[in-house]
Design an enzyme around this catalytic site. Sequence first.
Site, PDB file in Angstrom:
ATOM      1  N   GLY A  74       0.846  -1.131   0.011  1.00  0.00           N
ATOM      2  CA  GLY A  74      -0.019  -0.080  -0.005  1.00  0.00           C
ATOM      3  C   GLY A  74       0.749   1.106   0.096  1.00  0.00           C
ATOM      4  N   THR A  75       1.900   1.172   0.816  1.00  0.00           N
ATOM      5  CA  THR A  75       2.758   2.438   0.807  1.00  0.00           C
ATOM      6  C   THR A  75       3.436   2.817  -0.663  1.00  0.00           C
ATOM      7  OG1 THR A  75       3.375   1.663   2.994  1.00  0.00           O
ATOM      8  CG2 THR A  75       5.033   3.236   1.822  1.00  0.00           C
ATOM      9  N   ASN A 155      -7.313   3.825   9.567  1.00  0.00           N
ATOM     10  CA  ASN A 155      -6.584   2.670  10.032  1.00  0.00           C
ATOM     11  C   ASN A 155      -6.834   2.573  11.566  1.00  0.00           C
ATOM     12  OD1 ASN A 155      -4.808   4.918   9.223  1.00  0.00           O
ATOM     13  ND2 ASN A 155      -3.439   3.610  10.650  1.00  0.00           N
ATOM     14  N   GLN A 183      -7.612  -0.196   3.982  1.00  0.00           N
ATOM     15  CA  GLN A 183      -8.149  -0.588   5.158  1.00  0.00           C
ATOM     16  C   GLN A 183      -9.530  -1.169   4.696  1.00  0.00           C
ATOM     17  OE1 GLN A 183      -6.854  -1.751   7.973  1.00  0.00           O
ATOM     18  NE2 GLN A 183      -5.030  -0.858   8.069  1.00  0.00           N
ATOM     19  N   SER A 203      -3.514  -3.072  -0.583  1.00  0.00           N
ATOM     20  CA  SER A 203      -2.442  -3.906  -0.216  1.00  0.00           C
ATOM     21  C   SER A 203      -2.917  -5.242   0.098  1.00  0.00           C
ATOM     22  CB  SER A 203      -2.002  -3.218   1.210  1.00  0.00           C
ATOM     23  OG  SER A 203      -1.093  -3.773   1.661  1.00  0.00           O
ATOM     24  N   HIS A 205      -1.887  -7.882   2.368  1.00  0.00           N
ATOM     25  CA  HIS A 205      -1.719  -8.576   3.589  1.00  0.00           C
ATOM     26  C   HIS A 205      -2.650  -7.734   4.358  1.00  0.00           C
ATOM     27  CE1 HIS A 205       0.333  -5.474   6.111  1.00  0.00           C
ATOM     28  NE2 HIS A 205       0.482  -4.719   4.868  1.00  0.00           N
ATOM     29  N   THR A 241      10.910  -7.435 -10.940  1.00  0.00           N
ATOM     30  CA  THR A 241      10.205  -8.705 -10.974  1.00  0.00           C
ATOM     31  C   THR A 241       9.120  -8.655 -10.005  1.00  0.00           C
ATOM     32  OG1 THR A 241      12.258  -9.696 -11.925  1.00  0.00           O
ATOM     33  CG2 THR A 241      10.199 -11.069 -11.056  1.00  0.00           C
ATOM     34  N   CYS A 324       2.441   0.971  11.722  1.00  0.00           N
ATOM     35  CA  CYS A 324       3.866   1.549  11.300  1.00  0.00           C
ATOM     36  C   CYS A 324       4.485   2.416  12.375  1.00  0.00           C
ATOM     37  CB  CYS A 324       3.547   2.354   9.989  1.00  0.00           C
ATOM     38  SG  CYS A 324       2.624   1.577   8.633  1.00  0.00           S
TER      39      CYS A 324
HETATM   40  N1  PLP Z   1      -2.522   3.178   4.140  1.00  0.00           N
HETATM   41  C1  PLP Z   1      -3.391   2.743   5.499  1.00  0.00           C
HETATM   42  C2  PLP Z   1      -4.428   3.290   5.372  1.00  0.00           C
HETATM   43  C3  PLP Z   1      -2.639   1.635   6.222  1.00  0.00           C
HETATM   44  O1  PLP Z   1      -3.299   1.346   7.199  1.00  0.00           O
HETATM   45  C4  PLP Z   1      -1.459   1.116   5.886  1.00  0.00           C
HETATM   46  C5  PLP Z   1      -0.842   0.271   6.664  1.00  0.00           C
HETATM   47  O2  PLP Z   1      -1.117   0.306   7.843  1.00  0.00           O
HETATM   48  C6  PLP Z   1      -0.805   1.637   4.634  1.00  0.00           C
HETATM   49  C7  PLP Z   1      -1.316   2.527   3.638  1.00  0.00           C
HETATM   50  C8  PLP Z   1       0.454   0.918   3.771  1.00  0.00           C
HETATM   51  O3  PLP Z   1       0.085  -0.386   3.487  1.00  0.00           O
HETATM   52  P1  PLP Z   1       1.403  -1.336   3.381  1.00  0.00           P
HETATM   53  O4  PLP Z   1       1.548  -1.931   4.835  1.00  0.00           O
HETATM   54  O5  PLP Z   1       0.810  -2.362   2.560  1.00  0.00           O
HETATM   55  O6  PLP Z   1       2.751  -0.521   2.923  1.00  0.00           O
END
Ligand code: PLP
Length: 378
Positions: A74-75, A155, A183, A203, A205, A241, A324
């Site tokens: 997601g990041t 989140n 989320q 994302s 996971h 890749t 995070c």
């Molecule tokens: N955006 C939100 C709202 C999130 O809660 C998170 C992770 O907690 C992310 C982005 C980042 O996702 P990733 O862990 O897949 O990098």
Amino acid sequence: MPSLSAKIYLDANATEIMRPLTKEAAIKALEQIGNPSSIHYYGRQARRILEDARRDIAHYFQRDADSCIFTSGGTEANSLALHALAHQDNRQIFIGATEHDAIKNAAPQAQIIKIAPHGLLCLNHLNTLLASKKWDKTGISAPKPPLICVMAANNETGILSPLAEISALCETFDAPLHIDAVQSMGRIPLPLARLKKASFAISGHKMGGLKGAGALILTHDHPLSPLMLGGGQERGRRGGTPALPAIAAMSAALKESTQQDWQPIKALRDMLEKELRLAGAEIIGENCERLPNTICAILPSINAQIQLMTLDLAGFCVSAGSACSSGKITPSHVLTAMGYGEKAGQALRISLPWCIQEEEVKKFAKAYHLMAKTILKK
Ligand code: PLP
């Protein structure tokens, strides 16, 4: 059903527990020896898994397969969106005050859109910001309208953003809209019919897939120069890749999570909230629309780290903020933006995984009561 062993896991918003069919899809992809860029038989087999995942994920968003670009999570999907829709296009960025660090830190100069005390993005403030300047969509006579960047669900609190209304405002001002849907995916349906011009970050996971895969879903054929330069993968839009097992798992997890009936999880969440209130907790956003699995609870005058450690010793895994930022003892910027002041350092996030059992919720409620009683007595 995955075994939760001796510990009870209540931190699904940090990472969701893997789902059974998703695990099967990941294992099948793990067995592929080819690189999807290779032309030979094994390469083609791997390519088929990759393209099936792309088609299925894009289909969920009612887009063409080409609109889905795989990333490491997601990041990266959010960073790529900011690059594609703002930096590359020379636009200002407006973000909600409670955005995840993946957006906040990637757009440090952004204009902040206020959050009302109950936690919803303030539409009036967004309207005022957009109306306060002259924009020109060609960028010739005035700056181009800014990129608006908001999360579908928070989140920490689970509070949902009024996406349809935000999208309508964006359309009025010709402003592009990017939605961090990390989320919300699989847990609530998005109003996709009202979001035809938006982009999305997701994302794997967070839906019960593997860590290491995400995707940016753009509108059809939006031009995008890569941030990650490499061998021309993802039609030249993201080099490197792709993580095939994690991508196959993400697609399977999206399917499995959207097919889940979340009502029983919501019922357990509501039952637990009642118990936490009885123990003295204040529930954040209790009157807002929220994710069905998320609770953000303040236990007044008890530091969140102490609560977290007490519960950890008792065998429960919860979080004191976003994943995070765990390990950091700073109060949540989300609750601070909502006006909670020092109480922002006294909140726990309890996020129920998809396979939570009633017994586990009851055990946690008991441990929480005990914690509140013991600490408050001291
Ligand atoms: N955006 C939100 C709202 C999130 O809660 C998170 C992770 O907690 C992310 C982005 C980042 O996702 P990733 O862990 O897949 O990098």
